[in-house]
Structure formats: structure tokens, C-alpha cells
Design an enzyme around this catalytic site. Structure first.
Site, PDB file in Angstrom:
ATOM      1  N   SER A  90     -39.442  79.598 -49.520  1.00  0.00           N
ATOM      2  CA  SER A  90     -38.910  80.478 -50.055  1.00  0.00           C
ATOM      3  C   SER A  90     -40.773  81.671 -49.817  1.00  0.00           C
ATOM      4  O   SER A  90     -40.369  82.034 -48.778  1.00  0.00           O
ATOM      5  CB  SER A  90     -39.436  80.466 -52.124  1.00  0.00           C
ATOM      6  OG  SER A  90     -39.262  81.239 -52.527  1.00  0.00           O
ATOM      7  N   ASP A 149     -28.714  80.026 -55.806  1.00  0.00           N
ATOM      8  CA  ASP A 149     -30.298  80.408 -56.361  1.00  0.00           C
ATOM      9  C   ASP A 149     -30.277  80.950 -56.943  1.00  0.00           C
ATOM     10  O   ASP A 149     -29.352  82.517 -56.373  1.00  0.00           O
ATOM     11  CB  ASP A 149     -30.642  80.759 -54.245  1.00  0.00           C
ATOM     12  CG  ASP A 149     -32.275  80.869 -54.860  1.00  0.00           C
ATOM     13  OD1 ASP A 149     -32.364  81.301 -55.653  1.00  0.00           O
ATOM     14  OD2 ASP A 149     -32.818  80.222 -53.461  1.00  0.00           O
ATOM     15  N   HIS A 178     -31.865  77.014 -55.675  1.00  0.00           N
ATOM     16  CA  HIS A 178     -33.635  77.262 -55.407  1.00  0.00           C
ATOM     17  C   HIS A 178     -34.077  75.973 -54.943  1.00  0.00           C
ATOM     18  O   HIS A 178     -35.762  75.970 -54.457  1.00  0.00           O
ATOM     19  CB  HIS A 178     -34.083  78.308 -55.930  1.00  0.00           C
ATOM     20  CG  HIS A 178     -35.365  79.162 -55.238  1.00  0.00           C
ATOM     21  ND1 HIS A 178     -35.007  79.940 -53.703  1.00  0.00           N
ATOM     22  CD2 HIS A 178     -37.123  78.824 -55.040  1.00  0.00           C
ATOM     23  CE1 HIS A 178     -36.667  80.383 -54.255  1.00  0.00           C
ATOM     24  NE2 HIS A 178     -36.853  79.717 -54.523  1.00  0.00           N
TER      25      HIS A 178
END
Length: 284
Positions: free
Chosen positions: A149, A225, A263
Site C-alpha cells: 500500500s 480490495d 487489501h
């Protein structure tokens, strides 16, 4: 430089350790975690630097990704730094939000008050590189970088700007276009000010667009995600890769789009072995 050992545990025949040191670049004390495989007792080993995402510390990856078993299998060390400077005197998000400030250093060098005194995370990763190379059984010529991320953004940008140090790059769910998404726009404006020329040096797409020859990059992106369409925008990276191919300037980037994955660290744990193997193949 003094290293204070905070914890040490035997893990897959190697050692999972955590240290504290004073970081000159950040003007504060910092913690980092490091896994050293058993082979480091008798020889220098390659190293993977892992940069974590928003709200994380140096411990999230260590505790959740299940990477040690594969680091032991492939005989590679893993270094996990913290995600921002820390301390009572370190400025935080003025509104107390989680996407900026403490736990959200964005791996850049801030130029704006009150952040520039401490938020020099780009310099810190390079400072840590030298610290690790000098104090552990690490072969600094065989180093790779990865992250998740915000940390995926950091891994790509730092890796591209330091191809002499990092021989391969990978990322899970990276913020590939921070200049075009809310997380990045907020962080860049507060850390760097309004001059978007300053922003471009920390934007993966901008760096890749200027590159013809790059370090090999492997990227995983889950298609379930929650942040996919608003914050991560992998389609922008796909478009850049296609444009480069059309211009006969193929970049060494492999993007895996994974159906059903989100995620979380469950996603990372599912594919971390393939990333460790990817790096070890490039570092051999």
C-alpha cells in the site's frame, strides 16, 4: 551508532529480532525489525527491505505475513522499518486522522513546517540501509525492496531512485499514482506544499514514465480490495505499461491482478513466497 536489542526469538532456525536506534535523518529514536536466517551465522546473506502501509509499525509484517519460513528457505534477511518518525514532539495530523502523520510518513522528505524537522523518511530508509550493512551479516550488493500500500508506493519510488542499491522491487496493493488519489494528494500537499514538481519525484507513474531501463518490478493487486478504485488505481499502471510497449520501450514490470483478494495481510501471506523467490532469483 548504538543499537539497542529490544527482543529476540528463534524462528525457523534463524532469529527474529527488534532493535531501537537514534535516526539522525529523523531526529528521533526509531525501531526496526530484522529476520536473519541461520546461514547469517557463518556468511553474509542477501536482504529484502519491507516497507509497511498506513497505520502500521515495524511489527505488522513480522507478525502477520508469515514471511520468516520463506526467508529461511531462500536464505535471505528481511528488514522491516517503522512507517514514520515517532515521539511526543513529532507533529501529527492536525485533525487526528489515520492517513497522515504518525504511521503515515509516505517515505518522502517533507519540506513544509511543522513536518520537515522529523518527516525525512526517504533519507531514513537510506540511512537504515547503511546501518544494516555495517552492523549485520548482510551482503549490501544483494539488496531488494518491497512493501504494501503506502509502503508499496515507497518501495517502487525508493527502488527506482536507487537502482544502484536495490536490484529488484516488488509491491502489494501499491499506491501507484499518489498525485491522482486522495491519500497521496493530502500527504503531498501537507508534507511538500503546493508545487507539484516536488510531488513528481515521489510519484511512481511519473518516475516510470521517464524511465526506459528499470530494475525488475513485481506487483500483486487484489481485485476485491476496498481501496482499489479510489486510492490504488492499478489501471493507470496498466495503461502506462501498454503505452511503453506501443513505443517499443518495454518496462520490466509484471502486474498480477488477483481475483477475490482484498487489501489485508491474508493477501500478502498468500503470495509472499513468490515475491521472496522473485527477489532471490534476481539477487543470485
Amino acid at each position: 551508532m548504538t543499537l539497542e536489542l529490544l527482543s529476540s526469538a528463534k524462528c525457523f532456525a534463524g532469529k527474529q529480532q527488534r532493535y531501537r536506534h537514534y535516526a539522525d535523518s529523523l531526529n528521533c529514536a526509531m525501531n526496526f525489525s530484522i529476520f536473519m536466517p541461520a546461514e547469517a551465522e557463518s556468511e553474509k546473506v542477501p536482504v529484502l527491505y519491507w516497507l509497511s502501509g498506513l497505520t502500521c509499525t515495524d511489527e505488522n509484517f513480522v507478525q502477520k505475513a508469515g514471511a520468516q519460513q520463506f526467508a529461511s528457505k531462500y536464505k535471505i534477511a528481511i528488514v522491516a522499518p517503522d512507517t514514520s518518525p515517532r515521539g511526543n514532539n513529532v507533529a501529527d495530523d492536525p485533525a487526528g486522522h489515520w492517513d497522515f502523520g504518525l504511521g503515515a510518513g509516505f517515505y518522502l522528505n517533507a519540506t513544509q513546517e511543522p513536518y520537515k524537522k522529523h518527516y525525512q523518511m526517504y533519507d531514513y530508509i537510506l540511512e537504515l540501509f547503511e546501518l544494516i550493512s555495517s552492523n549485520f551479516a548482510i551482503d549490501a550488493k544483494r539488496a531488494a525492496i518491497s512493501g504494501h500500500s503506502m509502503g508499496g508506493h515507497g518501495a517502487i519510488t525508493i527502488g527506482l531512485k536507487n537502482q544502484d542499491k536495490f536490484k529488484s522491487i516488488s509491491a502489494f496493493s501499491p499506491i501507484v499514482a499518489p498525485m491522482q488519489v486522495p491519500w497521496g494528494k493530502k500527504a503531498f500537499a501537507l508534507y511538500l506544499g503546493d508545487n507539484q514538481d516536488e510531488w513528481r519525484q515521489y510519484d511512481s507513474l511519473s518516475l516510470l514514465n521517464k524511465s526506459n531501463k528499470i530494475t525488475p518490478i513485481l506487483i500483486e493487486q487484489g481485485l476485491d480490495d476496498d481501496f482499489l478504485s479510489e486510492q490504488l488505481r492499478p489501471e493507470l499502471l496498466e495503461e502506462l505499461i501498454k503505452n511503453k510497449k506501443h513505443q517499443k520501450e518495454e518496462l520490466d514490470i509484471h502486474l498480477n491482478l488477483r481475483e477475490g483478494y482484498d487489501h489485508s495481510y491474508f493477501f500478502i501471506a498468500s503470495f509472499i513466497e513468490s515475491h521472496i523467490k522473485f527477489h532471490c532469483d534476481k539477487l543470485s
